[in-house]
Structures are given as structure tokens and as C-alpha cells.
Design a protein around this motif. Structure first.
Motif: not given
Length: 430
Positions: A101-104, A395-398
Motif C-alpha cells: 500500500l505504501f508503494v502504491a 523480492f517477489f513482493w517488491w
């Protein structure tokens, strides 16, 4: 750079936190620090807006994909062979929801994407240059290479250079194409090809081959032009491989081991696959015994000995622990989370594809690099690292968080979070 110059400090700082995960990736668990910062900030956003982001249609893909990843872990805990390990994994993976959510939020404005993608490409370029220096001079930022393969910035005790470069190559190649045209794409392709080959990971070779096919089709858009281009690429790879066979004993050893599979015997195939055939046999045994919810996420090593053949070299005689994971995504999901886990992942894949198909042209353009990276990372006809492990899972979730952020729609008149008095699902905008 002009975009970065006028970008508010808060938004620039948010992008640096997201980028920091990638920068610190070669340092192992150190990359958890920016994830922790982002997750705490994401929790703050959830609390501030009374969890409205989870219900907002613009961000719905994040909780949906998180549920498809996390619920299999949770459900597998009830029949796990090592419940404590599985429950701890379920607890640890909760951090990925507020992180995504922060990345979004960090990538909510279209203007943030260009500098971010260039920064990711620049990090890849640094790792590629470092790998070339290690090959030519014998040293790099990560020290000397591993005995049989190039290790680059990851270091000789960490053989992830090839898989990581192959997965991230879409960012590197796309930036080269946009700024250098087809000639720039060709140069970038050669620059990244050599380290991936010398890194010695056959899984990385296949992943990069898939990236090659996608970029080849992207450049030609017709079978008549696509086939000659791919044939030329194959000839170039064959020429590069021939030169490396002469100059690199490690690369020569990897090719010789791979060719053992042509003998057709089970022993030869097992040796060619570095013992993975034994691991896959044990995984099948776990699946048969625990078909519904598996042995529990991250419980593979604890149940391995019960399904391994006598004298299996992966079984520790003292601890009775075996191979850490199945080394193949489908077998990992079935053995650790059962049929339920595989169905959740398939549902998540369908949701991701639907988001792509329904996205606008701009959204697809933003999602292209992370989407292709995820596709080659999860390609089922390959070998893999563990997707529920701390490092590869991170890494996958990044990548997955960046992919989800690409589909956030921002109304032109409101491109920031609302004031405190505007809280609520109806008023919320990322």
C-alpha cells in the motif's frame, strides 16, 4: 532529473524508500529495513484513513493479491508438520500488505514513474558493470567470484546474481530502448547477457530467454520479422557461449553438467539438475501425504527426510533436516500449502491478468517491466527459489507491489491524499 528537482521532499523520500529495497538486496536481510519503514508508513496510512484504502476500488488489487499469497500460509498452519515455523511465516508475511500500500502511495502520480524506472535501471546497470569488472579483473564490489560462476555484487557465498539480473532485465532493457533506440537496446542486451551466462544459473538462462522472446515480439509485432530476429539472437548467444567456453572453466563445467541430461538415465538427469530430481521425488511424496493444505509453509525441510530415498545427500544425519524447499514453484505450493494454496495462486494470477487486460494504455506501459519480471520469475517450467522465504519472497513482493501501483487511477483534480476531514472509502484517493 527535472522531475526529481520539483518533486516534494516527502514524495522523493517515499520513492527512495521503495528503491532502497532493491539497492540493499545484495546485503541480505538488510533490505528489510526499508521494507519495515514502508510497512510502518503503510500502517499509518491505513489508520489515518480508517482502513479505507483496503476498500477503495483503485487499490483493490493489492489486498486481493495479498490474500491469494497469505491465506495459503495461514490455512497450511492447521496441518503443518512444524506449526511454529508456519505460524511465524504467516505473521512475518503480514508486513507485505502495508508495504504494498505504501508503494502504491509512493508511485501514485504518473510523473513519479519515469525517474523511478530510470533509477531501477541505473541500479541494474551498476550491477552489470560490477559483474563485467569481476569477470575481467577478478574482483568486484562483492569480492572475488565464486569458483564456478560469476557472483558480482552478491558475493561468492550468494549465487543470486544471474536470477536477479534476469528478472530485473526488463527494466534495464526498456530504459535502454527508450533512451537509445534499437541500437541502445542491442548494446544493453549484450551487456546483461554476458553476466547472466557467466553467473551459471540455468534457471536465469531460461528466464532471460523468455525476456528475449517478449522484447523480440515487442520490436517486430509480426511473425515474419520476429523469427529472423530471434534466430539472430540465438546465433549471438551461441557465439557468446562459444567464447565463454574457451575463456571460462566455470561456464564450461556448467554446460558439461547440463549435457548429462541427454544420456536419458535417471541418475544422469539427477546429476544434471544438481540433485533436484531427488528433491522433486520427495516433494511428490509430501503432496500425496498432505494433499489439501500441505506440510505447512516453510515446513519442507522438516518433512523431507520422511520422503527421501535412503542415502539422500540432502538429509543431515544429525538434525534429520533436508532440502530447504522444492526448487520449483508448483511443487513448492503443492507440497507446502496443498491444492488450496495452488488454487489461491491461480486465482491471484487470473486477477493480475484481468487487471492488465482492463488497464489503460498508460497503465499497461507502467506495468510492463514489473509484469514481465513477475512472469519470468514465476514461469512454471523452470526451477525457482522459495517464494515464501524471507529474501526471495521480499523480492517477489517488491515487484508485485510495483505492478499493483501501475494500475492506480489518479483523478487529475485530486492527486494527493485528502485532508483529515475527508476520510472514508468514498472520499479516499491515493
Amino acid at each position: 532529473m527535472n522531475t526529481v528537482a520539483w518533486m516534494p521532499r516527502r514524495e522523493l523520500g517515499a520513492l527512495l524508500v521503495v528503491l532502497g529495497v532493491l539497492v540493499l538486496l545484495p546485503l541480505g536481510r538488510t533490505s528489510e529495513l526499508p521494507v519495515l519503514i514502508a510497512a510502518v508508513a503503510g500502517i499509518g496510512l491505513l489508520l489515518r484513513y480508517r482502513f479505507a484504502p483496503l476498500a477503495d476500488a483503485q487499490l483493490r488489487l493489492v489486498p486481493i493479491l495479498f490474500a491469494c499469497y497469505w491465506l495459503p500460509v495461514l490455512l497450511s498452519g492447521f496441518g503443518a508438520v512444524m506449526p511454529g515455523k508456519t505460524w511465524m511465516t504467516a505473521l512475518e508475511t503480514l508486513r507485505f500488505l502495508p508495504f504494498a500500500l505504501f508503494v502504491a502511495w509512493a508511485l501514485r502520480k504518473p510523473a513519479a514513474w519515469r525517474p523511478f524506472e530510470l533509477a531501477v535501471a541505473a541500479v541494474c546497470a551498476l550491477w552489470v558493470i560490477d559483474a563485467w569488472v569481476q569477470w575481467l579483473a577478478g574482483f568486484s564490489l562483492g569480492g572475488a567470484p565464486e569458483m564456478e560462476r560469476l557472483s558480482g555484487i552478491f558475493g561468492a557465498d550468494n549465487i543470486k546474481l544471474g536470477p536477479v539480473l534476469a528478472v530485473l532485465s526488463p527494466f534495464f532493457l526498456l530504459a535502454a530502448r527508450e533512451h537509445g533506440g534499437r541500437f541502445g537496446l542491442l548494446v544493453a542486451y549484450v551487456l546483461v547477457l554476458v553476466p547472466i551466462l557467466l553467473a551459471g544459473s540455468r534457471a536465469a538462462w531460461l528466464s532471460f530467454a523468455l525476456v528475449t522472446l517478449v522484447f523480440g515480439w515487442r520490436e517486430t509485432r509480426s511473425l515474419k520479422r520476429f523469427l529472423p530476429l530471434i534466430l539472430g539472437a540465438l546465433l549471438g548467444v551461441a557465439l557468446s557461449a562459444g567464447l565463454m567456453l574457451r575463456d571460462s572453466n566455470g561456464f564450461d563445467a556448467r554446460i558439461e553438467r547440463s549435457l548429462l541430461a541427454l544420456q536419458g538415465t535417471e541418475q544422469a538427469i539427477d546429476e544434471a539438475s544438481a540433485g533436484r530430481l531427488r528433491i522433486w521425488h520427495a516433494a511428490v511424496g509430501m503432496i500425496k501425504e498432505h494433499p489439501v493444505t500441505g506440510v505447512g509453509a516453510r515446513g519442507f525441510r522438516y518433512d523431507y527426510a520422511a520422503h527421501a530415498a535412503a542415502g539422500d545427500q540432502f538429509v543431515d544425519a544429525k538434525t534429520r533436516l533436508g532440502a530447504a524447499h522444492a526448487h520449483q514453484i508448483v511443487l513448492e505450493l503443492l507440497s507446502e500449502t496443498g491444492v488450496i494454496g495452488l488454487l489461491f495462486w491461480l486465482a491471484g494470477s487470473v486477477c493480475a491478468v484481468r487487471a492488465w487486460r482492463r488497464g489503460s494504455a498508460d497503465q499497461r506501459a507502467r506495468a510492463f517491466a514489473p509484469g514481465l519480471a513477475l512472469a519470468v520469475m514465476c514461469f512454471p517450467l523452470n526451477t525457482h527459489f522459495a517464494f515464501y522465504s524471507a529474501w526471495w519472497g521480499l523480492f517477489f513482493w517488491w515487484l508485485l507491489a510495483i505492478f499493483c501501483a501501475a494500475f492506480v487511477r489518479i483523478p487529475q483534480q485530486t492527486q494527493s491524499y485528502p485532508a483529515d476531514h475527508e476520510r472514508g472509502a468514498d472520499q479516499y484517493r491515493p
